[in-house]
Enzyme design. Structure first.
Site, PDB file in Angstrom:
ATOM      1  CE  LYS A   1      26.317 -18.057  25.764  1.00  0.00           C
ATOM      2  NZ  LYS A   1      25.617 -18.245  27.048  1.00  0.00           N
TER       3      LYS A   1
ATOM      4  CB  SER B   1      27.937 -26.740  19.609  1.00  0.00           C
ATOM      5  OG  SER B   1      26.985 -25.918  19.028  1.00  0.00           O
TER       6      SER B   1
ATOM      7  CB  CYS C   1      20.482 -20.857  19.985  1.00  0.00           C
ATOM      8  SG  CYS C   1      18.758 -20.596  20.313  1.00  0.00           S
TER       9      CYS C   1
HETATM   10 MN    MN Z   1      23.399 -19.590  29.655  1.00  0.00          MN
END
Ligand code: MN
Ligand code: SPV
Length: 608
Positions: A274, A276, A272
């Site tokens: 995270k 990046s 989701c």
């Molecule tokens: Mn993780």
């Protein structure tokens, strides 16, 4: 045979001495017990020396668990075709008679679980070398530190642990018997070529009563690297009992206009955005996956539990992720897992280069168009292919990574894969509102990081549901209580990078998260005002317009703003219903959860 005789038999004299000089009976008994049961051919006791690290790296090449790539320090590892992600179904908590963890948490009676796992472990390491690793969660010798001992017969797992976590043999040596530690026992089991053969008998059993986790017949790091997700499960329970938090969160520093840094934590389910987010250009990364949070002098401080990254490689490109790209293409220690190898170079989906027509990947020799046994096309690299490297390799690593006191947390961000409900960024009214309507209401459309169907909306409170080792209600209660005694509560935000318009198109760009971060930085420092809405505080158009120009040199139109930030009334009401229904089925949920949801519902309904 006495305990120490099995150690004498399987360790060389110098390695026997490495254990003996720690004068720790609990430790020796633990190693001896599994040496006896798993019956490895020999035991390697790792100290913190570079020589020992090199031994393990070489061993991984020798056994074939890793293969050398062309670039110095780069290796590739493959997990089996059906061992490419965390196995939720076969991850279970051992529970004592009369104990219950409640809904959503897999458990098995301790007696049955131990019987099964002991059966599987019997002689499982025959003919192999067992590594004994001493490691630390969090910076060494700090209030945050938790020590750990990992046993594994996989040199790939041992190698990964060494990259990802701080070494701690020195501390075991210093503290002698006076050290508490988590224990991990892993075996890849019988191998078929280089990969675990008996994946049907893959088991990850967490015995929190003994602070021990067993992992068998698997190699995928999320199932095997003890200090990663296995220890998170133990830590959540320990934290709950001691008044701190163990979270599935990145830690990053965001610069203000004055170049001062404010630190944020961010919780996102897998895939989701995270990594990046904490890796955006211009900001600083402390950690990308797991954080421990403690209160000190009325403020929240946090550390990165790790010192490396086990990151998703799909779509890492030179332009989109220059910082990771540089770390992955330059010299230095990197393990690539489940990528494609072509001419000694790693290749992956979305690497921005012309796709090769053939190579070697997790399915063996691969050619474009190759199908699996279900007739589905095998991509050139697995969607959950990853890289393992030290944060040290990254230019954007923050100087506070090893600070034993952690960093002061100003904001906590929660985000999921949500096509139609949350706006791209918004702020909660206060701690309880944030905990209930953002953190504990987090949902995400499923991805390939765990086994199972992709694309279904799943409830995932605090992005930590997969790792909860205490009942959901207790976990929420711990979060609510965590604010007590704080002089400055971190500000809770929600973000959503996956909002779509009526035609199904994404409404925000990949880089826009840089703007949302800058807006959150302004908010935690009280530098901009907001629009108050029923779900929380939203950015004002004028502030975003300036930020889009400052950060991305882009015009931001009022139409874009309206499309993204217009309140989606029916979707938000439907979400409240879904979340309330989930909590109605959970025992002992604090009443405030329902009150805060109800108040939110009423605020939204007043708009109708
Ligand atoms: Mn993780
Ligand atoms: C995640 O899936 O959240 C990861 C990778 O960070 S794993 O180690 O598999 O948990």
């Amino acid at each position: 045979m006495t305990d120490s005789s099995v150690l004498k038999e399987k360790c060389s004299p110098s390695h026997y001495e490495r254990l003996a000089c720690l004068n720790n009976e609990k430790l020796s008994n633990f190693v001896a017990r599994y040496a006896k049961l798993c019956n490895p051919e020999s035991i390697f006791v790792r100290t913190d020396s570079e020589k020992d690290a090199a031994y393990i790296r070489n061993k991984a090449i020798e056994t074939g668990e890793e293969a050398q790539l062309q670039t110095e320090g780069h290796t590739v590892h493959f997990d089996g075709m059906h061992d490419q992600a965390r196995d939720k179904e076969n991850t279970k908590f051992l529970i004592a008679p009369g104990m219950s963890l409640g809904q959503g948490i897999n458990s098995i009676p301790e007696k049955d679980g131990l019987e099964e796992i002991n059966g599987l472990l019997k002689n499982i390491m025959a003919g192999k070398e067992m590594f004994v690793l001493f490691l630390c969660l969090g910076p060494v010798d700090s209030e945050f530190s938790i020590y750990a001992v990992q046993l594994t017969d996989s040199s790939y797992v041992a190698h990964s642990e060494g990259i990802l976590f701080r070494p701690a043999y020195g501390i075991f040596s210093k503290k002698q018997a006076d050290i508490e530690f988590f224990k991990f026992v892993h075996s890849a089991g019988e191998l078929d070529g280089k990969v675990s053969k008996n994946v049907r008998e893959r088991r990850v059993y967490v015995d929190f009563l003994e602070d021990t986790v067993y992992s068998v017949n698997t190699q995928y790091a999320g199932n095997t690297v003890g200090l990663k997700k296995l220890s998170l499960r133990l830590a959540i329970r320990k934290a709950g009992g001691e008044g701190w938090l163990a979270e599935h969160m990145f830690v990053m520093g965001v610069h203000g206009r004055d170049r001062e840094k404010s630190y944020f934590l961010g919780a996102f389910p897998s895939f989701c955005g995270k990594t990046s987010t904490c890796m955006v250009e211009g900001e600083k990364i402390v950690g990308d996956d797991i954080a421990y949070l403690r209160k000190r002098e009325g403020k929240v401080r946090a550390v990165n539990v790790e010192r490396g990254i086990f990151g998703i490689i799909k779509d890492v490109g030179e332009k989109s992720d220059p910082l990771i790209w540089n770390a992955l293409t330059g010299k230095g220690e990197v393990i690539f897992s489940n990528v494609l190898v072509k001419d000694g170079m790693p290749r992956w989906q979305g690497d921005g280069r012309k796709e090769p027509d053939d190579g070697v990947n997790f399915s063996g020799n691969w050619v474009n168009g190759k199908k699996d046994e279900k007739g589905e096309r095998i991509p050139l690299s697995h969607t959950n292919a990853r890289y393992t490297t030290r944060l040290e390799n990254l230019k954007n690593r923050d100087a506070e990574l090893e600070n034993p006191n952690g960093v002061e947390v100003k904001g906590i961000i929660y985000g999921g894969r949500d096509s139609n409900t949350w706006p791209p960024v918004f702020q909660s009214f206060d701690w309880a509102h944030g905990v209930v309507t953002i953190a504990a209401s987090l949902e995400s459309e499923t991805t390939a990081a765990t086994l199972g169907e992709a694309g279904i909306r799943k409830f995932n409170l605090m992005a930590n549901l997969d790792f909860l080792s205490i009942p959901i209600a207790k976990y929420i209660g711990n979060h609510l209580d965590f604010a007590s005694g704080l002089r400055e509560e971190p500000v809770i935000f929600g973000v959503n990078y996956f909002l779509r318009g009526e035609d199904g198109e994404y409404l925000t760009g990949i880089e826009d998260k840089r703007v949302w971060l800058k807006w959150m930085e302004l908010r935690v420092n009280g530098k901009v005002s907001t629009v108050k809405t029923p779900i929380g505080f939203l950015p004002k158009y004028d502030d975003l317009k300036i930020l889009f120009m400052e950060v991305l040199s882009k015009d931001y139109s009022k139409e874009d703003y309206n499309r993204c930030f217009g309140l989606r009334v029916s979707e938000n009401l439907a979400k409240i219903d879904r979340i309330r229904n989930i909590y109605r089925d959970v025992e002992n949920v604090p009443e405030i959860v329902f009150e805060v949801l109800k108040a939110q519902e009423e605020r939204i309904r007043q708009l109708l």
